[in-house]
Scaffold this motif. Structure first.
Motif, PDB file in Angstrom:
ATOM      1  N   VAL A  89       0.831  -1.204   0.000  1.00  0.00           N
ATOM      2  CA  VAL A  89       0.000   0.000   0.000  1.00  0.00           C
ATOM      3  C   VAL A  89       0.867   1.257   0.000  1.00  0.00           C
ATOM      4  CG1 VAL A  89      -1.645   1.332   1.364  1.00  0.00           C
ATOM      5  CG2 VAL A  89      -1.973  -1.126   1.082  1.00  0.00           C
ATOM      6  N   VAL A 145       2.406   1.758  -3.421  1.00  0.00           N
ATOM      7  CA  VAL A 145       1.454   2.330  -4.380  1.00  0.00           C
ATOM      8  C   VAL A 145       1.399   3.849  -4.231  1.00  0.00           C
ATOM      9  CG1 VAL A 145      -0.996   2.485  -4.979  1.00  0.00           C
ATOM     10  CG2 VAL A 145       0.056   0.253  -4.605  1.00  0.00           C
ATOM     11  N   GLY A 172      -3.712   5.954  -2.536  1.00  0.00           N
ATOM     12  CA  GLY A 172      -2.698   5.169  -1.841  1.00  0.00           C
ATOM     13  C   GLY A 172      -2.303   5.779  -0.513  1.00  0.00           C
TER      14      GLY A 172
END
Length: 229
Positions: free
Chosen positions: A103, A106, A130
Motif C-alpha cells: 500500500v 502504491v 494510496g
C-alpha cells in the motif's frame, strides 16, 4: 549558371533558368502560423492553464487523506481492539508486512509518476488513494516514532501484529530515502558523456527504485526484524 524569378500566379512553383533553359521548379510554401495572434503574454497563457481552483482542491484532498484515515484507523484500534485483533490474526506477520509495504509502495509510485507525468491527473489520484490507505493502516497499527510502546498498551500480546504492519510501512519509507540518496549521487557522480549515463534515465531510475524497495521488503521479511519488535 542559374537564375530564378518569383511566380506571380500564387502557385507553389517558380521559373528558374537552369543551363540556359527556363524551367518550373517546385518550392516549399512558407508555413502558416497555427497560433492566432493575441495580446496575451506567455505568462498570461500559462496562468490561464494553471487552474488554481483545481490545485487548491487537490491540496485539500491530500490533507484530508493524511489526517482523516489515520484518525479513523486509530479510533478503531482503541475502541474496537478485540474485533480488530480477530481480523488481523487471520494474517501471518509476513503477510501484514507485505500488505502495508504494498500500500505504501502504491502511494510512493503514484507520487513519483505524478511528478514525471505532470500533465495527467491519473497518478495524482493514485497517490491520494494510496496515501489514504497507507494512513488508515498506519492508524490501525498506531504508527509513530516509538510505536512499540503504544501497540503494547493497546494490543497487549497481539502487539506483534501491529508491529509487523508498521515495519512494512517503515521499510517502504526507508527504501525511498535510500533511493533518493543513491539517485542524487548518480546524477552528481556520472558525467554526461559517460557510458554509465544510461543509469540516470527515467526508466533506469524506476528500476532502481523498485529494486531498493524489494530489498527493503526482503530484509524485513527474512532479516529477523519481525522477532525484535
Amino acid at each position: 549558371m542559374a537564375g530564378s524569378a518569383q511566380s506571380t500566379d500564387g502557385s507553389n512553383e517558380v521559373a528558374e533558368i537552369v543551363d540556359g533553359r527556363l524551367e518550373e521548379v517546385d518550392v516549399s510554401k512558407h508555413p502558416t502560423p497555427s497560433i492566432p495572434e493575441s495580446d496575451l503574454s506567455l505568462a498570461d497563457l500559462e496562468r490561464r492553464r494553471s487552474h488554481p481552483a483545481q490545485w487548491i482542491a487537490y491540496v485539500a484532498a491530500v490533507l484530508v487523506a493524511i489526517i482523516a484515515p489515520y484518525w479513523v484507523g486509530r479510533t478503531l484500534a482503541v475502541q474496537r481492539t478485540a474485533w480488530l485483533v480477530a481480523h488481523m490474526s487471520a494474517f501471518d506477520t509476513r503477510g501484514l508486512v507485505f500488505v502495508s509495504w504494498t500500500v505504501t509502495l502504491v502511494a510512493l509510485t503514484g507520487l513519483g509518476m505524478a511528478v514525471v507525468e505532470s500533465q495527467t491527473w491519473l497518478w495524482r489520484i493514485v497517490f491520494v488513494v494510496g496515501l489514504a490507505a497507507e494512513q488508515f493502516i498506519a492508524g490501525l497499527s498506531l504508527l509513530k516514532f516509538d510505536f512499540w510502546y503504544s501497540t503494547y498498551v493497546v494490543y497487549g500480546k497481539a502487539a506483534y501484529l501491529a508491529n509487523a504492519t508498521n515495519l512494512g510501512i517503515i521499510a517502504a519509507g526507508f527504501a525511498v530515502a535510500v533511493y533518493a540518496v543513491v539517485w542524487v549521487g548518480l546524477l552528481v557522480a556520472i558525467r554526461k558523456d559517460s557510458p554509465l549515463n544510461v543509469l540516470t534515465r527515467s526508466w533506469a531510475s524506476f528500476i532502481l527504485f523498485f529494486a531498493i524497495e524489494a530489498i527493503a521488503l526482503l530484509v524485513v521479511l527474512f532479516g529477523g526484524l519481525l522477532t525484535t519488535v
